[in-house]
Design an enzyme around this catalytic site. Structure first.
Site, PDB file in Angstrom:
ATOM      1  N   ASN A  97      47.753  27.488  63.523  1.00  0.00           N
ATOM      2  CA  ASN A  97      48.525  26.310  63.124  1.00  0.00           C
ATOM      3  C   ASN A  97      47.600  25.089  63.091  1.00  0.00           C
ATOM      4  O   ASN A  97      46.707  24.942  63.933  1.00  0.00           O
ATOM      5  CB  ASN A  97      49.747  26.087  64.019  1.00  0.00           C
ATOM      6  CG  ASN A  97      49.450  26.007  65.497  1.00  0.00           C
ATOM      7  OD1 ASN A  97      48.513  26.610  65.994  1.00  0.00           O
ATOM      8  ND2 ASN A  97      50.263  25.266  66.220  1.00  0.00           N
ATOM      9  N   GLU A 121      48.046  21.082  62.800  1.00  0.00           N
ATOM     10  CA  GLU A 121      49.017  19.984  62.836  1.00  0.00           C
ATOM     11  C   GLU A 121      48.447  18.709  62.228  1.00  0.00           C
ATOM     12  O   GLU A 121      47.256  18.626  61.896  1.00  0.00           O
ATOM     13  CB  GLU A 121      49.468  19.768  64.288  1.00  0.00           C
ATOM     14  CG  GLU A 121      50.175  21.008  64.827  1.00  0.00           C
ATOM     15  CD  GLU A 121      50.751  20.827  66.219  1.00  0.00           C
ATOM     16  OE1 GLU A 121      50.409  19.847  66.918  1.00  0.00           O
ATOM     17  OE2 GLU A 121      51.559  21.689  66.613  1.00  0.00           O
ATOM     18  N   CYS A 138      51.852  26.225  59.648  1.00  0.00           N
ATOM     19  CA  CYS A 138      51.928  27.309  60.626  1.00  0.00           C
ATOM     20  C   CYS A 138      50.769  28.287  60.460  1.00  0.00           C
ATOM     21  O   CYS A 138      50.180  28.412  59.376  1.00  0.00           O
ATOM     22  CB  CYS A 138      53.232  28.082  60.437  1.00  0.00           C
ATOM     23  SG  CYS A 138      54.712  27.161  60.903  1.00  0.00           S
ATOM     24  N   GLU A 150      50.830  31.574  60.306  1.00  0.00           N
ATOM     25  CA  GLU A 150      51.073  32.637  59.326  1.00  0.00           C
ATOM     26  C   GLU A 150      50.682  32.159  57.930  1.00  0.00           C
ATOM     27  O   GLU A 150      50.119  32.896  57.128  1.00  0.00           O
ATOM     28  CB  GLU A 150      52.560  33.024  59.310  1.00  0.00           C
ATOM     29  CG  GLU A 150      53.088  33.585  60.613  1.00  0.00           C
ATOM     30  CD  GLU A 150      53.638  32.512  61.552  1.00  0.00           C
ATOM     31  OE1 GLU A 150      53.044  31.415  61.640  1.00  0.00           O
ATOM     32  OE2 GLU A 150      54.661  32.784  62.204  1.00  0.00           O
ATOM     33  N   CYS A 195      58.674  31.460  62.368  1.00  0.00           N
ATOM     34  CA  CYS A 195      59.761  30.522  62.059  1.00  0.00           C
ATOM     35  C   CYS A 195      60.430  30.918  60.743  1.00  0.00           C
ATOM     36  O   CYS A 195      59.926  31.764  59.995  1.00  0.00           O
ATOM     37  CB  CYS A 195      59.230  29.086  61.987  1.00  0.00           C
ATOM     38  SG  CYS A 195      58.324  28.698  60.478  1.00  0.00           S
ATOM     39  N   CYS A 241      58.233  30.587  57.617  1.00  0.00           N
ATOM     40  CA  CYS A 241      57.201  31.631  57.542  1.00  0.00           C
ATOM     41  C   CYS A 241      57.808  32.964  57.151  1.00  0.00           C
ATOM     42  O   CYS A 241      57.170  33.765  56.470  1.00  0.00           O
ATOM     43  CB  CYS A 241      56.449  31.737  58.861  1.00  0.00           C
ATOM     44  SG  CYS A 241      55.292  30.364  59.073  1.00  0.00           S
TER      45      CYS A 241
HETATM   46  N1  THU Z   1      54.263  27.388  64.501  1.00  0.00           N
HETATM   47  C1  THU Z   1      53.525  28.361  63.853  1.00  0.00           C
HETATM   48  O1  THU Z   1      52.315  28.202  63.687  1.00  0.00           O
HETATM   49  N2  THU Z   1      54.171  29.457  63.398  1.00  0.00           N
HETATM   50  C2  THU Z   1      55.519  29.685  63.538  1.00  0.00           C
HETATM   51  O2  THU Z   1      56.048  30.638  62.991  1.00  0.00           O
HETATM   52  C3  THU Z   1      56.306  28.801  64.414  1.00  0.00           C
HETATM   53  C4  THU Z   1      55.693  27.489  64.732  1.00  0.00           C
HETATM   54  C5  THU Z   1      53.576  26.170  64.956  1.00  0.00           C
HETATM   55  C6  THU Z   1      53.973  24.923  64.206  1.00  0.00           C
HETATM   56  C7  THU Z   1      53.603  23.835  65.189  1.00  0.00           C
HETATM   57  O3  THU Z   1      52.243  23.499  65.013  1.00  0.00           O
HETATM   58  C8  THU Z   1      53.755  24.507  66.554  1.00  0.00           C
HETATM   59  O4  THU Z   1      53.877  25.902  66.303  1.00  0.00           O
HETATM   60  C9  THU Z   1      54.964  24.033  67.336  1.00  0.00           C
HETATM   61  O5  THU Z   1      56.114  24.159  66.600  1.00  0.00           O
END
Ligand code: THU
Length: 124
Positions: free
Chosen positions: A42, A44, A53, A55, A82, A85
């Site tokens: 991920n 940000e 994310c 994935e 999520c 994703c």
């Molecule tokens: N996140 C992912 O990388 N993949 C997911 O499927 C769920 C959430 C990340 C997004 C964000 O940077 C952190 O998790 C907190 O939500």
């Protein structure tokens, strides 16, 4: 590569996550049918909704190398994917999805099971 091995690789990849806002590091390891593996994390952003994310960064890496839906055998993720994703995993027809549950066990699904009756772009 087994699901457990893919998830372990994703857990190692998660060390590279850029998550200064949530401090929640996610890793994803994408297995191509030819044996290659693409890792994602991920990433940000200070404008929170712009973060991506793990994935999706793994799939974007594979796409950048010319891979297409149908080329991807499996993905291992450090946590449950999520909703957004899940739509990506459906689009890219990743055959098997593995992730680590909170209790430590490994979940295994087909993308269709993660997003039943999935929306598709209407034809025409
Ligand atoms: N996140 C992912 O990388 N993949 C997911 O499927 C769920 C959430 C990340 C997004 C964000 O940077 C952190 O998790 C907190 O939500």
């Amino acid at each position: 590569m087994t699901g457990e091995e893919l998830v372990r690789r994703a857990e190692a990849a998660a060390a590279n996550a850029y998550a200064p806002y949530s401090r929640y590091r996610v890793g994803a390891s994408l297995l191509v049918r030819d044996g290659r593996v693409f890792d994602g994390v991920n990433v940000e952003n200070a404008a929170y909704p712009l973060g991506v994310c793990a994935e999706r960064t793994a799939i974007a890496q594979a796409a950048s190398e010319g891979l297409r839906p149908g080329d991807l055998a499996a993905i291992g993720v450090t946590a449950s994917p999520c909703g957004g994703c899940r739509q990506w995993l459906h689009e890219w027809r990743v055959e098997r999805v593995f992730f680590r549950r909170d209790d430590g066990t490994i979940a295994e699904y087909a993308p269709g099971e993660l997003l039943p009756d999935t929306w598709n772009l209407p034809e025409g």
